[in-house]
Design an enzyme around this catalytic site. Structure first.
Site, short mmCIF file in Angstrom:
data_model
loop_
_atom_site.label_atom_id
_atom_site.label_comp_id
_atom_site.label_asym_id
_atom_site.label_seq_id
_atom_site.Cartn_x
_atom_site.Cartn_y
_atom_site.Cartn_z
CG ASP A 133 -1.77 0.52 0.79
OD1 ASP A 133 -2.77 1.17 -0.03
OD2 ASP A 133 -2.48 1.41 2.42
CE1 TYR A 135 -0.84 8.25 4.14
CE2 TYR A 135 1.40 9.82 3.62
CZ TYR A 135 0.51 10.00 4.50
OH TYR A 135 -0.67 10.52 5.24
CG HIS A 140 -5.46 11.01 2.56
ND1 HIS A 140 -6.22 10.42 3.40
CD2 HIS A 140 -4.07 10.03 3.32
CE1 HIS A 140 -6.35 9.26 4.54
NE2 HIS A 140 -4.63 8.95 4.08
NE ARG A 149 3.76 14.99 10.37
CZ ARG A 149 3.11 14.46 9.66
NH1 ARG A 149 2.65 13.28 10.85
NH2 ARG A 149 3.24 15.03 8.37
CD GLU A 205 -6.21 4.32 4.42
OE1 GLU A 205 -6.36 5.82 5.36
OE2 GLU A 205 -6.17 4.31 3.75
CD GLU A 207 -4.88 2.66 -0.50
OE1 GLU A 207 -4.64 2.80 -1.25
OE2 GLU A 207 -5.53 2.75 0.73
CG ASP A 239 -5.36 -0.13 3.67
OD1 ASP A 239 -5.58 -1.54 3.45
OD2 ASP A 239 -4.62 0.55 3.74
NE ARG A 243 -8.62 7.16 9.35
CZ ARG A 243 -7.52 7.23 8.29
NH1 ARG A 243 -6.39 6.52 8.12
NH2 ARG A 243 -7.61 7.19 6.74
CD GLN A 246 -3.21 4.44 10.92
OE1 GLN A 246 -4.60 3.82 10.17
NE2 GLN A 246 -2.47 5.02 10.21
CE1 TYR A 250 2.45 7.46 13.11
CE2 TYR A 250 1.49 7.24 14.37
CZ TYR A 250 1.98 8.44 14.14
OH TYR A 250 2.69 8.81 14.22
CB THR A 263 -7.74 -5.19 2.05
OG1 THR A 263 -6.54 -4.50 3.00
CG2 THR A 263 -7.64 -3.77 0.70
CB THR A 366 -6.03 7.73 1.26
OG1 THR A 366 -6.27 6.50 2.26
CG2 THR A 366 -7.79 8.18 1.31
CD GLU A 378 -8.79 12.20 3.84
OE1 GLU A 378 -7.77 13.40 3.35
OE2 GLU A 378 -8.22 11.28 3.28
#
Length: 434
Positions: A133, A135, A140, A149, A205, A207, A239, A243, A246, A250, A263, A366, A378
């Site tokens: 997978d 990114y 996204h 951040r 997600e 994709e 996918d 959250r 994760q 992660y 998935t 995504t 989002e």
């Protein structure tokens, strides 16, 4: 490259194919289906019907490269056919186009080889050895980064290297398979210690999936100029993401249990040949963004390597279902939002010598645009702004009984539009946590 199989004026004797939203004569995707009380076999979607490819082969209606490709599709998986590459696949598609055309001399024989799709079960089209997978959706990545951040949404490497991780092939399922809510460790900021239990923040997600055709030998990179030759087709890919799990697990190694529980993919392989009229130039990078390194740069790929593809996400909840209301459209986006082309993802994946194999699956990551976010994370800004539904329900994240549906449509003036079919999954409760 366009040919007679892309002409919008061409019609099929299969009435439902003419003007079909997903599977007109100009599409003809490959897959694996099982008729009622029958064994899985290779098939081709045309309108609301499925053509039994094994039966076409057995009837002696194919020869040469078309026969070779169909013979490689026997056995209930398409890996050997994918391994043959574009040449035999293109010849087979052209022959099937002629056999299914309105003027086909073989209509009486072909009609006996058609099955109503509603009476069939669709399986995974290939045995997936590995799943990766990426990114590659920059909007996204920016949106998610901004949640955590705000001052530096994108990490310094993002615009230089296609970011990805190796997923779990064993939990890739075909559209319609139930999605069981996962258990896992969670530790929101409001709690002092982690706990184990059902994910509270289950998400989808949006994709695209990229099917690998011919592979490469271990230690031998795939040049960017040849990368498209290793792509056997495309599908939709959801996918599913936990959250809260994760967010706790992660760091520092990335996605694990939050991603590997399920998935979902659409079951038909949409070939590069069918997508030929719907190629477009890759979006130009904003001023100041770095030019991709030489191993990722090819002029032809930049000119024609992206996809003209509209993407939608719908949500059907128990409340909407009970009141007889239509699914709620969560987003409308476009594949042009991908920062890297499919060929660049393939070239990068193999650049260190990793050997890709026929039937391997890549996810793009995504896909979000300004007006169409590809995840609830989002849309709801991390659950802070719930979605309001016509049924009176609200959603921060997915609840048990919710069903998510992804669709895709390729459109261009002068050509028949084609689609990918549905990629859907309904959420069922987590197993008892003990």
């Amino acid at each position: 490259m366009h040919d007679h199989t892309h002409l919008a004026s061409r019609r099929s004797f299969v009435a439902s194919a003419n003007g079909h939203a997903d599977f007109p004569l100009q599409n003809l995707p490959f897959g694996i289906f099982a008729p009622r009380d029958g064994a899985p076999r290779a098939g081709v979607a045309v309108g609301d019907m499925i053509l039994d490819l094994d039966a076409v082969l057995a009837a002696g209606l194919l020869d040469g490269a078309a026969e070779e490709a169909a013979a490689a599709a026997e056995g209930g998986v398409l890996n050997e056919m994918l391994a043959l590459g574009a040449g035999p696949r293109r010849v087979l598609r052209n022959r099937l186009f002629d056999l299914l055309s309105e003027s086909s001399a073989e209509r009486p024989r072909i009609e006996r080889m058609l099955h109503a799709a509603k009476n069939c079960t669709l399986r995974l089209p290939a045995r997936i050895g590995d799943y990766t997978d990426f990114y590659a959706g920059i909007q996204h990545a920016t949106n998610v980064g901004a949640l955590f951040r705000p001052d530096a949404p994108l990490l310094p490497n993002y615009k230089h290297v296609p970011i990805g991780y190796h997923g779990r092939a064993s939990s890739v399922v075909s559209s319609g398979h139930p999605v069981r809510r996962p258990n896992g460790q969670r530790k929101p900021a409001s709690e002092d210690t982690p706990s184990f239990g059902p994910s509270r923040n289950l998400d989808y997600e949006l994709e695209l999936g990229i099917w690998i055709g011919p592979g490469n030998a271990l230690g031998e990179p795939i040049p960017i100029g040849k990368a498209a030759d290793h792509i056997a087709g495309f599908c939709l890919l959801n996918d599913w993401s936990a959250r809260d799990i994760q967010g706790w697990e992660y760091q520092p190694l990335g996605p694990f249990l939050a991603k590997n529980f399920c998935t979902t993919i659409s079951p038909w392989i949409i070939t590069p040949e069918a997508m030929a009229p719907f190629r477009r130039a890759q979006a130009k990078r904003p001023e100041g963004d770095p030019r991709p390194m030489d191993y990722l740069w090819n002029e032809a790929d930049q000119a024609h390597g992206a996809l003209e593809l509209e993407l939608e996400v719908f949500l059907l909840t128990p409340g909407l279902r009970e009141k007889g209301m239509a699914p709620h459209r969560l987003s409308l986006g476009h594949a042009s939002a991908l920062y890297w082309t499919p060929a660049q993802l393939v070239a990068h994946h193999a650049s260190g010598g990793c050997n890709l194999r026929p039937g391997d699956l890549l996810g793009t990551g995504t896909i979000s645009t300004e007006g169409g976010f590809g995840s609830l994370l989002e849309i709801t800004r991390g659950g802070k702004q719930p979605v309001q539904l016509a049924s009176g329900e609200t959603r921060r994240f997915l609840e048990d009984g919710d069903e998510v549906m992804l669709t895709a449509r390729a459109r261009r003036d002068g050509f028949a539009s084609i689609g990918f079919g549905e990629c859907r999954g309904a959420v069922s409760p987590a197993p008892s946590a003990r």
